[in-house]
Each structure stands twice: as C-alpha cells, then as structure tokens.
Design a protein around this motif. Sequence first.
Motif, PDB file in Angstrom:
ATOM      1  N   LEU A 106       9.614  -7.368   4.986  1.00  0.00           N
ATOM      2  CA  LEU A 106       8.738  -6.291   4.536  1.00  0.00           C
ATOM      3  C   LEU A 106       7.500  -6.861   3.882  1.00  0.00           C
ATOM      4  N   TYR A 107       6.365  -6.191   4.088  1.00  0.00           N
ATOM      5  CA  TYR A 107       5.158  -6.522   3.353  1.00  0.00           C
ATOM      6  C   TYR A 107       4.399  -5.251   3.001  1.00  0.00           C
ATOM      7  N   PHE A 108       3.382  -5.379   2.139  1.00  0.00           N
ATOM      8  CA  PHE A 108       2.735  -4.211   1.569  1.00  0.00           C
ATOM      9  C   PHE A 108       1.244  -4.463   1.407  1.00  0.00           C
ATOM     10  N   SER A 109       0.457  -3.481   1.783  1.00  0.00           N
ATOM     11  CA  SER A 109      -0.993  -3.598   1.750  1.00  0.00           C
ATOM     12  C   SER A 109      -1.657  -2.641   0.760  1.00  0.00           C
ATOM     13  N   ILE A 110      -0.878  -1.972  -0.047  1.00  0.00           N
ATOM     14  CA  ILE A 110      -1.403  -1.065  -1.059  1.00  0.00           C
ATOM     15  C   ILE A 110      -1.071  -1.625  -2.432  1.00  0.00           C
ATOM     16  N   GLY A 111      -2.085  -1.730  -3.270  1.00  0.00           N
ATOM     17  CA  GLY A 111      -1.893  -2.353  -4.567  1.00  0.00           C
ATOM     18  C   GLY A 111      -0.826  -1.702  -5.414  1.00  0.00           C
ATOM     19  N   GLY A 112      -0.744  -0.383  -5.360  1.00  0.00           N
ATOM     20  CA  GLY A 112       0.225   0.331  -6.163  1.00  0.00           C
ATOM     21  C   GLY A 112       1.658   0.070  -5.782  1.00  0.00           C
ATOM     22  N   GLN A 113       1.888  -0.570  -4.669  1.00  0.00           N
ATOM     23  CA  GLN A 113       3.237  -0.888  -4.230  1.00  0.00           C
ATOM     24  C   GLN A 113       3.804  -2.134  -4.910  1.00  0.00           C
ATOM     25  N   TYR A 114       2.968  -2.905  -5.551  1.00  0.00           N
ATOM     26  CA  TYR A 114       3.399  -4.172  -6.134  1.00  0.00           C
ATOM     27  C   TYR A 114       3.925  -4.006  -7.548  1.00  0.00           C
ATOM     28  N   ASN A 115       4.943  -4.763  -7.863  1.00  0.00           N
ATOM     29  CA  ASN A 115       5.590  -4.696  -9.165  1.00  0.00           C
ATOM     30  C   ASN A 115       4.928  -5.579 -10.210  1.00  0.00           C
ATOM     31  N   TYR A 116       4.406  -6.725  -9.785  1.00  0.00           N
ATOM     32  CA  TYR A 116       3.890  -7.712 -10.716  1.00  0.00           C
ATOM     33  C   TYR A 116       2.560  -8.270 -10.233  1.00  0.00           C
ATOM     34  N   TRP A 117       1.700  -8.624 -11.194  1.00  0.00           N
ATOM     35  CA  TRP A 117       0.379  -9.165 -10.917  1.00  0.00           C
ATOM     36  C   TRP A 117       0.071 -10.347 -11.815  1.00  0.00           C
ATOM     37  N   GLY A 118      -0.734 -11.264 -11.281  1.00  0.00           N
ATOM     38  CA  GLY A 118      -1.289 -12.312 -12.106  1.00  0.00           C
ATOM     39  C   GLY A 118      -2.549 -11.834 -12.797  1.00  0.00           C
ATOM     40  N   GLN A 119      -3.166 -12.728 -13.569  1.00  0.00           N
ATOM     41  CA  GLN A 119      -4.366 -12.382 -14.320  1.00  0.00           C
ATOM     42  C   GLN A 119      -5.652 -12.568 -13.520  1.00  0.00           C
ATOM     43  N   GLY A 120      -5.574 -13.199 -12.380  1.00  0.00           N
ATOM     44  CA  GLY A 120      -6.721 -13.339 -11.510  1.00  0.00           C
ATOM     45  C   GLY A 120      -7.440 -14.670 -11.658  1.00  0.00           C
ATOM     46  N   THR A 121      -8.118 -15.061 -10.595  1.00  0.00           N
ATOM     47  CA  THR A 121      -8.950 -16.248 -10.605  1.00  0.00           C
ATOM     48  C   THR A 121     -10.283 -15.911  -9.937  1.00  0.00           C
ATOM     49  N   GLN A 122     -11.372 -16.345 -10.547  1.00  0.00           N
ATOM     50  CA  GLN A 122     -12.701 -15.990 -10.077  1.00  0.00           C
ATOM     51  C   GLN A 122     -13.117 -16.865  -8.904  1.00  0.00           C
ATOM     52  N   VAL A 123     -13.595 -16.220  -7.855  1.00  0.00           N
ATOM     53  CA  VAL A 123     -14.196 -16.904  -6.715  1.00  0.00           C
ATOM     54  C   VAL A 123     -15.634 -16.423  -6.595  1.00  0.00           C
ATOM     55  N   THR A 124     -16.563 -17.348  -6.645  1.00  0.00           N
ATOM     56  CA  THR A 124     -17.973 -17.014  -6.526  1.00  0.00           C
ATOM     57  C   THR A 124     -18.575 -17.817  -5.380  1.00  0.00           C
ATOM     58  N   VAL A 125     -19.196 -17.123  -4.447  1.00  0.00           N
ATOM     59  CA  VAL A 125     -19.782 -17.753  -3.266  1.00  0.00           C
ATOM     60  C   VAL A 125     -21.276 -17.495  -3.286  1.00  0.00           C
ATOM     61  N   SER A 126     -22.044 -18.547  -3.355  1.00  0.00           N
ATOM     62  CA  SER A 126     -23.491 -18.434  -3.362  1.00  0.00           C
ATOM     63  C   SER A 126     -24.030 -18.586  -1.952  1.00  0.00           C
TER      64      SER A 126
END
Length: 127
Positions: A106-126
């Motif tokens: 099974l996989y999921f493409s809607i954010g609300g379906q997920y139970n846990y999240w990380g804090q995020g990492t910034q990606v910046t492309v110039s």
Amino acid sequence: QVQLVESGGGLVQAGDSLRLSCSVSGRSFRRYASGWFRQVPGKEREFVATITWNGGRTLYADSVKGRFTISRDNSKDLVFLQMNNLKPEDTAVYYCGFKEVYSSDLYFSIGGQYNYWGQGTQVTVSS
C-alpha cells in the motif's frame, strides 16, 4: 516515541542533484508506507512521491516524474529521495512521512493519510 528526521537538503543550481534521507526511529509497529511531500510559503503541502513498505510500487507527482526516485532500506529504517535535474520550481521544504500499514503493498499520495512527519529539510534551487 516515533521520530523522523530529514537530511540532505541544501542550496544548489538548476540541473544539479541532491539526495534526501529520512531516518525513522522509535517505531513500535512492523510496517509503514512512506512518502515525500514539499511545501512553499503560502501554498499547501504538495505530494512528491510515495513507496510501499516492500518497495515494490512507487508513485510520483507529474512535476517530478522522471527526475526524482524514492527508495528505502528497511533494514536501516531509511527512506531516500534522489532528486536529479533540479529546477527552481523544486525549491521548497521537503518532508518525509509514514503511515502504519498492515499490508506491504500500500502507498498513499494524500498528506492527511500519513501518521507521522519529520520537521523538513530546505531545498533551494537557483537559476
């Protein structure tokens, strides 16, 4: 205590590549489907990619298809996002998430379906 930590973000130029990693610790369940999402200021969190627990199926947003690859190493509780040919429009904070599953296919493409999240990492492309 479940914890997800993203790493690998940074500042790059258009056409460059980055490999994001998400480490998972403290889980008390056997299986989880995983996904990557991204968000820019003023916009909703956007689906990027998802992968089944067994790694057998993946799904990508049209905007990244052919450029990004999601993968995992369950023996190390790691999920990856290989990003190639980055574009300025890929600039965002990237988050990994996982959802407990009782099936390995099974996989999921809607954010609300997920139970846990990380804090995020910034990606910046110039350009």
